[in-house]
Design a protein around this motif. Structure first.
Motif, PDB file in Angstrom:
ATOM      1  N   CYS A   1       1.452  -1.512  -0.384  1.00  0.00           N
ATOM      2  CA  CYS A   1       0.020  -0.329   0.141  1.00  0.00           C
ATOM      3  C   CYS A   1       1.279   1.591  -0.351  1.00  0.00           C
ATOM      4  N   TRP A   2       0.083   2.223   0.319  1.00  0.00           N
ATOM      5  CA  TRP A   2       0.979   3.830  -0.406  1.00  0.00           C
ATOM      6  C   TRP A   2       1.178   4.036   0.759  1.00  0.00           C
ATOM      7  N   CYS A   3       2.789   4.803   1.432  1.00  0.00           N
ATOM      8  CA  CYS A   3       2.170   5.104   3.499  1.00  0.00           C
ATOM      9  C   CYS A   3       3.451   6.718   3.539  1.00  0.00           C
ATOM     10  N   LEU A   4       2.568   7.274   4.228  1.00  0.00           N
ATOM     11  CA  LEU A   4       3.099   8.572   4.522  1.00  0.00           C
ATOM     12  C   LEU A   4       2.819   8.918   6.462  1.00  0.00           C
ATOM     13  N   ASN A   5       4.224   9.207   6.860  1.00  0.00           N
ATOM     14  CA  ASN A   5       4.451   9.374   8.103  1.00  0.00           C
ATOM     15  C   ASN A   5       4.101  10.434   8.535  1.00  0.00           C
ATOM     16  N   PHE A   6       2.643  10.021   9.257  1.00  0.00           N
ATOM     17  CA  PHE A   6       1.874  11.374   9.836  1.00  0.00           C
ATOM     18  C   PHE A   6       2.472  10.772  11.526  1.00  0.00           C
ATOM     19  N   HIS A   7       3.001  10.154  12.088  1.00  0.00           N
ATOM     20  CA  HIS A   7       3.388  10.046  13.308  1.00  0.00           C
ATOM     21  C   HIS A   7       2.592   9.746  14.512  1.00  0.00           C
ATOM     22  N   GLY A   8       1.457   9.062  14.133  1.00  0.00           N
ATOM     23  CA  GLY A   8       0.960   8.113  15.115  1.00  0.00           C
ATOM     24  C   GLY A   8      -0.636   9.069  14.926  1.00  0.00           C
ATOM     25  N   ARG A   9      -0.634   9.966  14.006  1.00  0.00           N
ATOM     26  CA  ARG A   9      -1.986  10.907  14.116  1.00  0.00           C
ATOM     27  C   ARG A   9      -3.465  10.390  13.308  1.00  0.00           C
ATOM     28  N   VAL A  10      -2.722   9.096  12.326  1.00  0.00           N
ATOM     29  CA  VAL A  10      -3.704   8.538  11.502  1.00  0.00           C
ATOM     30  C   VAL A  10      -3.356   7.047  12.144  1.00  0.00           C
ATOM     31  N   THR A  11      -4.847   6.561  11.884  1.00  0.00           N
ATOM     32  CA  THR A  11      -4.338   5.011  11.995  1.00  0.00           C
ATOM     33  C   THR A  11      -5.176   4.084  10.421  1.00  0.00           C
TER      34      THR A  11
ATOM     35  N   LYS B   1       8.485  20.749   4.940  1.00  0.00           N
ATOM     36  CA  LYS B   1       7.932  20.663   6.332  1.00  0.00           C
ATOM     37  C   LYS B   1       6.371  21.291   5.927  1.00  0.00           C
ATOM     38  N   VAL B   2       5.642  19.802   6.641  1.00  0.00           N
ATOM     39  CA  VAL B   2       4.652  19.424   6.869  1.00  0.00           C
ATOM     40  C   VAL B   2       3.397  20.588   7.028  1.00  0.00           C
ATOM     41  N   ILE B   3       2.833  21.177   6.545  1.00  0.00           N
ATOM     42  CA  ILE B   3       2.118  22.397   7.145  1.00  0.00           C
ATOM     43  C   ILE B   3       0.438  21.919   7.142  1.00  0.00           C
ATOM     44  N   LEU B   4       0.271  21.175   7.057  1.00  0.00           N
ATOM     45  CA  LEU B   4      -1.426  20.669   6.799  1.00  0.00           C
ATOM     46  C   LEU B   4      -1.991  19.279   6.554  1.00  0.00           C
ATOM     47  N   GLN B   5      -2.194  18.564   7.722  1.00  0.00           N
ATOM     48  CA  GLN B   5      -2.450  16.591   6.851  1.00  0.00           C
ATOM     49  C   GLN B   5      -3.350  16.499   8.079  1.00  0.00           C
ATOM     50  N   PHE B   6      -3.773  15.852   6.979  1.00  0.00           N
ATOM     51  CA  PHE B   6      -5.522  15.494   7.303  1.00  0.00           C
ATOM     52  C   PHE B   6      -5.522  13.465   7.281  1.00  0.00           C
ATOM     53  N   GLY B   7      -6.504  12.909   8.011  1.00  0.00           N
ATOM     54  CA  GLY B   7      -6.486  11.088   8.114  1.00  0.00           C
ATOM     55  C   GLY B   7      -7.752  10.954   8.455  1.00  0.00           C
ATOM     56  N   LYS B   8      -7.634  10.230   8.494  1.00  0.00           N
ATOM     57  CA  LYS B   8      -8.291   8.855   9.081  1.00  0.00           C
ATOM     58  C   LYS B   8      -8.012   7.799  10.327  1.00  0.00           C
ATOM     59  N   VAL B   9      -9.117   7.978  11.173  1.00  0.00           N
ATOM     60  CA  VAL B   9      -8.999   7.204  12.533  1.00  0.00           C
ATOM     61  C   VAL B   9      -9.811   6.313  13.475  1.00  0.00           C
ATOM     62  N   GLY B  10     -11.017   6.231  12.847  1.00  0.00           N
ATOM     63  CA  GLY B  10     -12.129   5.952  13.201  1.00  0.00           C
ATOM     64  C   GLY B  10     -13.008   5.947  12.053  1.00  0.00           C
ATOM     65  N   LYS B  11     -14.509   5.454  12.064  1.00  0.00           N
ATOM     66  CA  LYS B  11     -15.683   5.813  11.228  1.00  0.00           C
ATOM     67  C   LYS B  11     -16.330   6.937  10.440  1.00  0.00           C
ATOM     68  N   ASP B  12     -15.881   7.420  11.236  1.00  0.00           N
ATOM     69  CA  ASP B  12     -16.338   9.153  10.802  1.00  0.00           C
ATOM     70  C   ASP B  12     -15.636  10.540  11.784  1.00  0.00           C
ATOM     71  N   VAL B  13     -14.565  10.230  12.138  1.00  0.00           N
ATOM     72  CA  VAL B  13     -13.636  10.868  13.233  1.00  0.00           C
ATOM     73  C   VAL B  13     -12.421  10.923  12.731  1.00  0.00           C
ATOM     74  N   PHE B  14     -11.606  12.022  12.227  1.00  0.00           N
ATOM     75  CA  PHE B  14     -10.427  12.627  11.540  1.00  0.00           C
ATOM     76  C   PHE B  14      -9.446  13.738  12.071  1.00  0.00           C
ATOM     77  N   THR B  15      -8.070  13.336  11.859  1.00  0.00           N
ATOM     78  CA  THR B  15      -7.669  14.120  12.765  1.00  0.00           C
ATOM     79  C   THR B  15      -7.185  15.124  11.867  1.00  0.00           C
ATOM     80  N   MET B  16      -7.339  17.082  12.360  1.00  0.00           N
ATOM     81  CA  MET B  16      -6.590  17.906  11.509  1.00  0.00           C
ATOM     82  C   MET B  16      -5.521  18.108  12.325  1.00  0.00           C
ATOM     83  N   ASP B  17      -4.322  18.473  11.483  1.00  0.00           N
ATOM     84  CA  ASP B  17      -3.132  19.124  12.674  1.00  0.00           C
ATOM     85  C   ASP B  17      -2.460  20.013  10.951  1.00  0.00           C
TER      86      ASP B  17
END
Length: 388
Positions: free
Chosen positions: A313-323, A347-363
């Motif tokens: 699969c394609w991977c990015l390092n979200f440092h544990g913020r995306v599961t 330097k990452v300015i914005l990252q967004f990823g899924k952690v649950g069915k309807d929950v997403f992190t936004m840093d």
């Protein structure tokens, strides 16, 4: 006759006594108000500074907001004491969602999606846990149109209408869901021009009040490109942030910081002087002079993922913020098109990823604000007919 006269007189006495009680309570309230407002400014500032320093995070920070609501003098002092998210890494007042995030770290937030009413809620994380309750910041409601989709963004969790006093902006997509425009309800910087829309055309006519409604000021343009492999390959994003100059990501660069957020309704006139440039050169923001916003707009692109042979699969390092793996996951960095070389491009300015069915992190971090970052992330929820 005398009985009737006595009764009517007694009623007047009762009414007069009740009015006296009301007047007395009002006078006591005014005396109490002036008692708090008349504190020596030096003493008041010292007290509020100690309170602000002692409450470094929510929910205890609600007392800082409560003090700002005591009276006008307290509010003015507290506005001076509380630092912007850029300096403090904290969001305190509603205007904070329009101000750039911290420079040295990512502001950790998350988005909850309600599928039943097509509404999205942005929260600031109160701890490192991905499942905490958080502090509510913004909400957005998805509105489908025949030829486009609008996401109305508001400071209120339930009221997202454009006529609301808490309306702050919107995200608009084309029919295919590949191109988006972010609009701010008020000018994001000096010299910003209002985009033409139905509301602005109505202002020019005589059909409504001469007071203009909250406008549509262009903040950013987002586009998704065809990746050739459909859902098996990550999306390719391209963001042009019109409200931020490319010089903002250079060492010592600055981005405009809004310091006043008038809550305007559809019938009120939006106030204009609510921006500030963190610069020693005040003349840069004066009419007729060269402003930083005459600079080329900042361009962001999604960070290219790498293919993991073992996981296939394609991977990015979200440092544990995306599961959870999802085509919606992305990281935005400065594009080489900005013409600026150096570590700031990694330097990452914005990252967004899924952690649950309807929950997403936004840093997010400087120079983006919570409002801008939220609007960009909302574009990832929209269906991409031509890209998948």
């Amino acid at each position: 006759m005398m009985k009737l006269g006595l009764k009517s007189r007694s009623r007047r006495v009762v009414q007069d006594s009740s009015m006296a009680v009301e007047n007395k309570s009002e006078s006591e309230e005014k005396c109490s108000y002036f008692r708090w407002a008349s504190l020596p400014p030096e003493l008041l500032r010292e007290v509020l500074m100690k309170l602000e320093e002692s409450e470094s995070k929510w929910p205890a920070r609600k007392h800082v907001v409560a003090c700002a609501g005591v009276c006008k003098s307290w509010r003015e002092v507290m506005k001076e004491v509380v630092k912007t998210p850029e300096a403090s890494g904290m969001i305190t007042f509603p205007i904070s969602v329009k101000q750039p995030g911290p420079r040295e770290s990512l502001m950790q937030c998350f988005i909850r999606r309600n599928r039943s009413n097509q509404t999205y809620y942005l929260f600031m994380g109160l701890s490192q846990a991905l499942a905490d309750d958080g502090k509510f910041l913004l909400s957005a409601r998805k509105c489908r149109r025949p030829t486009r989709t609008d996401y109305m963004i508001s400071l209120h969790a339930d009221d997202t209408s454009k006529g609301s006093e808490t309306y702050v902006g919107k995200l608009r997509s084309n029919f295919l869901g590949t191109k988006f425009v972010v609009f701010d309800a008020l000018p994001p910087h000096s010299g910003a021009k209002m985009a033409k829309s139905w509301s602005t055309r109505m202002v020019g006519s005589k059909q409504i009040s001469p007071k203009p409604p909250a406008g549509n000021y262009t903040v950013a343009h987002i586009s998704y490109e065809l990746n050739g492999l459909g859902s098996r390959c990550p999306r390719r994003m391209h963001c042009v942030i019109d409200a931020i100059p490319v010089s903002a990501i250079k060492p010592g660069g600055i981005a405009s910081t809004q310091t006043y957020l008038p809550l305007t309704s559809i019938d009120s006139s939006p106030a204009l002087p609510f921006f500030r440039l963190h610069s020693n050169s005040i003349e840069k923001s004066l009419p007729g002079s060269v402003s930083n916003h005459a600079d080329t707009p900042l361009i962001l692109r999604n960070k290219a993922p790498r293919w993991h042979e073992q996981l296939q699969c394609w991977c990015l390092n979200f440092h544990g913020r995306v599961t959870v793996a999802s085509v919606k996951n992305f990281q935005l960095v400065a594009s080489p098109e900005n013409g600026v070389a150096g570590p700031e491009h990694e330097k990452v300015i914005l990252q967004f990823g899924k952690v649950g069915k309807d929950v997403f992190t936004m840093d997010y971090r400087y120079p983006l604000s919570a409002f801008q970052a939220f609007a960009i992330c909302l574009s990832s929820f929209d269906t991409k007919i031509a890209c998948e």
